[in-house]
Scaffold this active site. Structure first.
Site: not given
Ligand code: IVH
Length: 715
Positions: A51-53, A99, A133, A135, A137, A156, A191, A243, A307, A331, A436, A439, A454, A460
């Site tokens: 009960a307390d829990y 994507s 249009e 893009k 972010d 996605r 988006e 979009y 597009k 971009k 390396c 290693c 390496c 390694c």
């Protein structure tokens, strides 16, 4: 707040708590409930009555409901209760979420236009309409409506399966719960993002409350949408631009622009800067206009998406492995900043590559604090490119230098330039290691390779660990509860070591005494050990493409793994073909190279992996633990050419060779380069020569282009 303050807060009714008291109280409750859980599930006797829990948990939930922003990342509400502990449910996307290919300059856009016209067999000068249009972010979301009602919302994810965030999506004002006059089934995609003003206000509140702030609006949007508690999402003002679309029962329109108009009519927010452009010059003009408005838009964008407007042409252009041929993201140039290079560290990757990492005095680049950046390879540090030509006019980079850092989109920050006038006296040229650092094996640079590697292979530890991390990664086996951190822990574990992928699947089967140890280890309780074993068991059945990708073979990324899986279909066929294949010769090698998108370098890398005894043994031991699902080929029911091997020769007049091949493959056919006894149909255009002759000799069915079109039209 000190201990006494916390005790006082414990006495106060939830309605009367100040934010500061609420924060302290949530901390106290999380600790108490956590202790009670350990006592209950572990060997100790429970120290609280049921009960307390329950009362503690109810108080915790009530405070979280009143102060959603104060909810702790280790909140007891997230940890207990079946649904919450499992996180979000999974939703398979009926139509994959794609994507975009990236473009960085005008020549990339010119190439984009050329490729499309060539694929469609259009004149180099042929007019072509596109949409342009911003893009946005943020993070993409797919909303499924049936009979006009929102039935679910999914992130996605890996493009094939997303997370079910329906309850959270319903708290977003831009997302209608019902849409009128819509097709019976319609998946609307777009988006989710946060405006600059809302982002600033959210961080201000977090600072006042002493809770975590976000680095940028996109992280804030993602963190808010992926909350297990929709009340937290509700308290964070998210927005949505539509979009794109996934599955539909009736097409929205005949053009991209028309479809965006329909989405707006249905009540979605669409971006007001979406324009129809006639040709590439108009695309670039609109790009420059958007770039000028970027700072005053009030939300983050990182480029402009182009597009093809005609949806019929989009259909014909189709998709590559993960991106459509009919769209591209142009971009914006990367963001720049100057800072001090404090040190250069060498990291050893899963293929043994020694990668120099710049440790920087932290600096903000485009809203994100950067303290590490890649330096690519030793030539780059010395001021030369792969061909030995000078870059940065030959200026080398030294520890202590004043360097220019840049970030482009999501990619790891890079060092672009160095200011020699700021070089400290005594700065020495960087001495790239020839052994390396992990290693001690020789680090060898093959002629023609810009990377030093390496030579230790699986000896390694760095390579072995990185391979394991790749193996359990999100796009590979994605085992819940077994991430990079746990892999590092198990790798050095003497009782329950995981040194290679097969070990993961033997973990639960090992000695029970060891299991008891796992349960007592830091971070593992009874429940989490059981959960981990269940998560591992769940991955014993794995799709072929994921397995191939997970093997971590050099040059084999997700796209290549998909191509290999689709070509060979089953693990048995793939494994047999790789065992038989010899680099550079023979039928199995030719068959491998016949896959569109597989070149000699990739092919040699896969074949070598299967012929290198130690690596092969690791693969075999893993395969013995698994059930591999055959690759899901495109739905080709009713296709007249499914499973057939086709060869095209001569000139095609109504479509290009590339389009014909893509269409044949989409219908489940295999397209080969030469005629043999295995060829089912030869499609011969005018000017066909030796291939037509050979087909006649072998009795292979031969048809012309019109017959080919008749054969596949309607399929
Ligand atoms: S179209 C089939 N349009 O960019 C193409 N994507 O880098 C589907 N994004 O995953 C995407 N703004 O999350 C499209 N106007 C826009 C976009 C956009 C942002 C995101 C989207 C996608 C990512 C690809």
């Amino acid at each position: 707040m000190n201990g006494q303050g916390a005790e006082q807060a414990a006495e106060i009714a939830v309605e009367d708590l100040t934010p500061a008291q609420a924060g302290a109280e949530l901390l106290r409750l999380a600790a108490m409930i956590g202790r009670a859980n350990t006592a209950y599930h572990g060997e100790d006797a429970p120290d609280l009555s049921d009960a307390d829990y329950d009362a503690l948990k109810r108080r915790n939930a009530a405070i979280e409901a009143r102060f959603p922003d104060l909810k702790r990342s280790d909140s007891p509400t997230n940890q207990i209760g079946a649904a919450a502990a499992e996180g979000f449910g999974k939703i398979p996307h009926r139509v994959r979420m794609l994507s975009l290919e990236n473009a960085f300059d005008e020549s990339d856009i010119a190439d984009f236009g050329k490729r499309i016209r060539a694929f469609l067999n259009l004149d180099a000068e042929a007019p072509l309409r596109f949409t342009a249009e911003p893009k946005i972010d943020g993070l993409s979301l797919s909303l499924r409506y049936e009979q006009g009602a929102l039935v679910h919302a999914a992130t996605r994810g890996d493009g094939e399966v997303g997370e079910n965030v329906t309850a959270n999506a319903l708290t977003i004002g831009d997302i209608p719960q019902r849409i009128d006059n819509a097709p019976e089934v319609l998946e609307v995609r777009g988006e989710v993002y946060m405006s600059h003003a809302d982002f600033a206000a959210l961080n201000d509140r977090a600072r006042e409350n002493g809770t975590k702030t976000f680095a940028n609006p996109r992280n804030a949007a993602a963190g808010s949408l992926r909350q297990l508690d929709p009340d937290i999402t509700r308290a964070r003002p998210l927005r949505f631009f539509a979009y794109a679309w996934g599955e539909y029962s009736v097409p929205l329109a005949e053009t991209q622009m028309g479809a965006i108009g329909r989405l707006a009519d249905l009540g979605f927010s669409t971006n007001p800067l979406t324009r129809l452009c006639h040709g590439e010059a108009e695309l670039l003009a609109h790009y420059r206009q958007i770039e000028q408005q970027r700072a005053t838009l009030g939300y983050d964008i990182d480029g402009v998406v182009y597009k093809v407007d005609d949806l019929g042409l989009q259909q014909r252009l189709g998709l590559r492995a993960t991106t459509p041929r009919w769209a591209i993201a142009h971009k914006f140039p990367a963001e720049l900043a100057w800072t001090r290079l404090e040190a250069i560290d060498i990291q050893v990757g899963r293929t043994g590559a020694l990668s120099p990492v710049a440790r920087l005095t932290p600096v903000t680049v485009g809203g994100v604090v950067v303290s590490n950046a890649t330096l690519h390879n030793e030539d780059y540090i010395e001021g030369r490119d792969n061909a030995g030509q000078p870059i940065r006019e030959g200026r080398d980079i030294r520890v202590g230098d004043w360097v220019q850092v840049y970030r482009a989109g999501d990619v790891i920050p890079k060092i672009k330039d160095v200011d020699l006038s700021q070089r400290p006296a005594g700065a020495a040229p960087y001495d790239f290691p020839h052994t390396c650092p992990e290693c001690g094996s020789q680090a060898v640079r093959e002629p023609g390779d810009s990377v030093r590697r390496c030579s230790g292979g699986l000896v390694c530890p760095a390579q072995a660990i990185e391979k394991l991390k790749h193996f359990v990664g999100r796009d590979a086996f994605d085992i819940e509860g077994l991430g990079a951190k746990q892999v590092e822990m198990f790798f050095v574990d003497d009782l329950l070591p995981i040194r290679e992928p097969a070990d993961i699947f033997r973990l639960a089967a090992r000695d029970r005494a060891n299991l008891a140890k796992l349960k007592n280890r830091e971070g593992f309780g009874d429940r989490s050990a059981a959960n981990l074993f269940a998560a591992i068991e769940a991955r014993r059945v794995i799709p072929l493409a994921r397995l191939i990708f997970a093997l971590g073979i050099r040059h084999v990324g997700e796209a290549a793994a998909n191509l290999l899986a689709l070509h060979y279909g089953t693990w048995a066929t793939f494994e047999a073909a790789m065992t038989t294949a010899e680099v550079g010769q023979g039928a199995a090698w030719d068959d491998l190279l016949s896959i569109d998108g597989v070149g000699a370098v990739l092919a040699a890398s896969v074949v070598t992996a299967f012929h290198q005894p130690a690596e092969r043994a690791v693969i075999d031991r893993l395969a013995a633990e698994l059930t591999v699902e055959p690759a899901i080929r495109p739905d080709v029911t009713g296709s007249p050419v499914a499973g057939l091997t086709l060869v095209f020769t001569g000139t095609l007049e109504k479509m290009t060779r590339a389009e014909a091949k893509a269409r044949a493959e989409a219908l489940g056919a295999k397209v080969a380069g030469s005629v043999s006894a295995k060829t089912d149909i030869l499609i011969a255009g005018p000017g066909a020569g030796s291939k037509a002759k050979k087909a006649a000799e072998l009795g292979v069915r031969t048809i012309d282009e019109d017959e080919w079109i008749a054969l596949v039209s309607g399929a």
